[in-house]
Design a protein around this motif. Sequence first.
Motif, PDB file in Angstrom:
ATOM      1  N   SER A  87      23.969 114.318  36.331  1.00 21.55           N
ATOM      2  CA  SER A  87      23.494 113.544  35.183  1.00 21.55           C
ATOM      3  C   SER A  87      24.011 112.116  35.286  1.00 21.55           C
ATOM      4  CB  SER A  87      23.967 114.168  33.862  1.00 21.55           C
ATOM      5  OG  SER A  87      25.377 114.072  33.744  1.00 21.55           O
ATOM      6  N   GLY A  88      23.410 111.243  34.483  1.00 23.36           N
ATOM      7  CA  GLY A  88      23.913 109.885  34.321  1.00 23.36           C
ATOM      8  C   GLY A  88      24.031 109.097  35.600  1.00 23.36           C
ATOM      9  N   ILE A  89      25.147 108.379  35.734  1.00 30.04           N
ATOM     10  CA  ILE A  89      25.374 107.514  36.885  1.00 30.04           C
ATOM     11  C   ILE A  89      25.407 108.318  38.178  1.00 30.04           C
ATOM     12  CG2 ILE A  89      27.113 106.071  38.005  1.00 30.04           C
ATOM     13  CD1 ILE A  89      27.753 104.908  35.225  1.00 30.04           C
ATOM     14  N   GLY A  90      26.092 109.456  38.173  1.00 30.59           N
ATOM     15  CA  GLY A  90      26.190 110.256  39.383  1.00 30.59           C
ATOM     16  C   GLY A  90      24.836 110.699  39.895  1.00 30.59           C
ATOM     17  N   ARG A  91      23.966 111.087  38.974  1.00 32.43           N
ATOM     18  CA  ARG A  91      22.605 111.500  39.355  1.00 32.43           C
ATOM     19  C   ARG A  91      21.878 110.362  40.049  1.00 32.43           C
ATOM     20  NH1 ARG A  91      17.329 111.239  37.602  1.00 32.43           N
ATOM     21  NH2 ARG A  91      16.119 113.185  37.787  1.00 32.43           N
ATOM     22  N   ALA A  92      21.918 109.171  39.459  1.00 36.48           N
ATOM     23  CA  ALA A  92      21.223 108.024  40.033  1.00 36.48           C
ATOM     24  C   ALA A  92      21.788 107.658  41.395  1.00 36.48           C
ATOM     25  CB  ALA A  92      21.300 106.834  39.080  1.00 36.48           C
ATOM     26  N   VAL A  93      23.105 107.726  41.530  1.00 37.83           N
ATOM     27  CA  VAL A  93      23.733 107.394  42.811  1.00 37.83           C
ATOM     28  C   VAL A  93      23.315 108.389  43.880  1.00 37.83           C
ATOM     29  CG1 VAL A  93      25.931 107.284  44.034  1.00 37.83           C
ATOM     30  CG2 VAL A  93      25.694 106.165  41.816  1.00 37.83           C
ATOM     31  N   ALA A  94      23.353 109.676  43.555  1.00 39.57           N
ATOM     32  CA  ALA A  94      22.995 110.700  44.539  1.00 39.57           C
ATOM     33  C   ALA A  94      21.559 110.522  45.021  1.00 39.57           C
ATOM     34  CB  ALA A  94      23.195 112.087  43.937  1.00 39.57           C
ATOM     35  N   ILE A  95      20.640 110.258  44.093  1.00 40.31           N
ATOM     36  CA  ILE A  95      19.234 110.078  44.467  1.00 40.31           C
ATOM     37  C   ILE A  95      19.053 108.818  45.312  1.00 40.31           C
ATOM     38  CG2 ILE A  95      16.924 109.625  43.553  1.00 40.31           C
ATOM     39  CD1 ILE A  95      17.698 111.458  41.178  1.00 40.31           C
ATOM     40  N   ALA A  96      19.757 107.752  44.950  1.00 36.74           N
ATOM     41  CA  ALA A  96      19.643 106.501  45.712  1.00 36.74           C
ATOM     42  C   ALA A  96      20.197 106.652  47.123  1.00 36.74           C
ATOM     43  CB  ALA A  96      20.363 105.376  44.981  1.00 36.74           C
ATOM     44  N   LEU A  97      21.296 107.387  47.285  1.00 39.30           N
ATOM     45  CA  LEU A  97      21.832 107.619  48.623  1.00 39.30           C
ATOM     46  C   LEU A  97      20.807 108.381  49.471  1.00 39.30           C
ATOM     47  CD1 LEU A  97      25.537 108.630  47.852  1.00 39.30           C
ATOM     48  CD2 LEU A  97      24.701 106.404  48.631  1.00 39.30           C
ATOM     49  N   GLY A  98      20.133 109.355  48.847  1.00 30.98           N
ATOM     50  CA  GLY A  98      19.085 110.066  49.551  1.00 30.98           C
ATOM     51  C   GLY A  98      17.926 109.164  49.922  1.00 30.98           C
ATOM     52  N   GLU A  99      17.539 108.296  49.008  1.00 34.91           N
ATOM     53  CA  GLU A  99      16.463 107.353  49.297  1.00 34.91           C
ATOM     54  C   GLU A  99      16.841 106.429  50.448  1.00 34.91           C
ATOM     55  OE1 GLU A  99      13.610 104.070  46.986  1.00 34.91           O
ATOM     56  OE2 GLU A  99      15.101 105.244  45.852  1.00 34.91           O
ATOM     57  N   ALA A 100      18.144 106.124  50.562  1.00 37.97           N
ATOM     58  CA  ALA A 100      18.623 105.263  51.644  1.00 37.97           C
ATOM     59  C   ALA A 100      18.756 106.011  52.969  1.00 37.97           C
ATOM     60  CB  ALA A 100      19.968 104.646  51.258  1.00 37.97           C
ATOM     61  N   GLY A 101      18.511 107.327  52.960  1.00 44.51           N
ATOM     62  CA  GLY A 101      18.477 108.072  54.197  1.00 44.51           C
ATOM     63  C   GLY A 101      19.597 109.061  54.417  1.00 44.51           C
ATOM     64  N   ALA A 102      20.523 109.175  53.471  1.00 41.64           N
ATOM     65  CA  ALA A 102      21.651 110.085  53.635  1.00 41.64           C
ATOM     66  C   ALA A 102      21.293 111.493  53.173  1.00 41.64           C
ATOM     67  CB  ALA A 102      22.856 109.582  52.841  1.00 41.64           C
ATOM     68  N   ASP A 103      21.897 112.488  53.809  1.00 48.12           N
ATOM     69  CA  ASP A 103      21.909 113.840  53.270  1.00 48.12           C
ATOM     70  C   ASP A 103      23.007 113.892  52.210  1.00 48.12           C
ATOM     71  OD1 ASP A 103      19.933 114.674  55.097  1.00 48.12           O
ATOM     72  OD2 ASP A 103      21.449 115.137  56.606  1.00 48.12           O
ATOM     73  N   VAL A 104      22.768 114.587  51.104  1.00 49.46           N
ATOM     74  CA  VAL A 104      23.659 114.469  49.951  1.00 49.46           C
ATOM     75  C   VAL A 104      24.066 115.832  49.400  1.00 49.46           C
ATOM     76  CG1 VAL A 104      23.985 113.431  47.667  1.00 49.46           C
ATOM     77  CG2 VAL A 104      22.495 112.304  49.342  1.00 49.46           C
ATOM     78  N   VAL A 105      25.358 115.989  49.141  1.00 47.12           N
ATOM     79  CA  VAL A 105      25.874 117.121  48.392  1.00 47.12           C
ATOM     80  C   VAL A 105      26.022 116.695  46.935  1.00 47.12           C
ATOM     81  CG1 VAL A 105      27.777 118.743  48.080  1.00 47.12           C
ATOM     82  CG2 VAL A 105      27.085 118.045  50.387  1.00 47.12           C
ATOM     83  N   VAL A 106      25.393 117.440  46.053  1.00 43.38           N
ATOM     84  CA  VAL A 106      25.402 117.153  44.617  1.00 43.38           C
ATOM     85  C   VAL A 106      26.459 118.038  43.960  1.00 43.38           C
ATOM     86  CG1 VAL A 106      24.027 117.246  42.492  1.00 43.38           C
ATOM     87  CG2 VAL A 106      22.960 116.525  44.652  1.00 43.38           C
TER      88      VAL A 106
END
Length: 282
Positions: free
Chosen positions: A32-51
Amino acid sequence: MTTAPTTTSTAPPVAIPKTLVGQKALVTGANSGIGRAVAIALGEAGADVVVNYVVGDDAANEVVAAIRSHGVNAVACKADVSSEEQVAAMFREVVERFGTLDILVNNAGLQRDSAFQSMTLAQWNTVLGVNLTGQFLCAREAVREFMRRGVNPEVSCAAGKIICMSSVHQEIPWAGHANYASSKGGIKLLMESLAQEMAPHRIRVNAIAPGAIRTPINTGAWSTPEAYKSLMTLVPYGRIGEPEDIARAAVWLASDLSDYVVGTTLFVDGGMTLYPGFATGG
């Protein structure tokens, strides 16, 4: 012409560049919130992400789906960052799933507000446990993995990147929130001390200090025109921050575009720390 503040003032859409392709990231408190936006943006930038999350399975799975829509991998991992055992287990899972870790965004945080004289030890310990001890525990595990692997120049100039989510309240006192402000002040020197110690290992540690951001934790501060107008007296730039404002800053700090940035707190606050009450002479 000055536009009157409204509750709908938003950040302009900005595309996220593919600066993190091939990297593996962990974002705590990411459902949720800031963490959610950061995780999605890292993915958009090409990273694999652990939520990472502690409650809210459905919300975490929605974030995973949003990240995967950018053509990268993502998984949800439930863990309480204030628990040493759960943090260690989470990092073992990260390495098992992705092979290694390149980026940690230490975002998980909470508030338990109270007048100081009424604040309980449980309220104090809960906030310090998640906001500060949680960042220590996660950063320690990340550093161990970064040092084990070292620099892989095909992936990044750095052996690893840690971004500590702080707050303008590492600088601005906040009556009624002594536990929260203390945790954020602690994050400042934790980040700086860690950055100093880890820089020779090519591990970059920095922080982001958000100001007033439109998230569920502070709905009362922006959800009505009256509240929003009052909030804007603290923000010279004249709009509330959006989680995406923080997310874009996180992508930059995690990328090699900021390779010479070490031990810095990036304030993303619309000028809140400029003490706007003194703009007309105080």
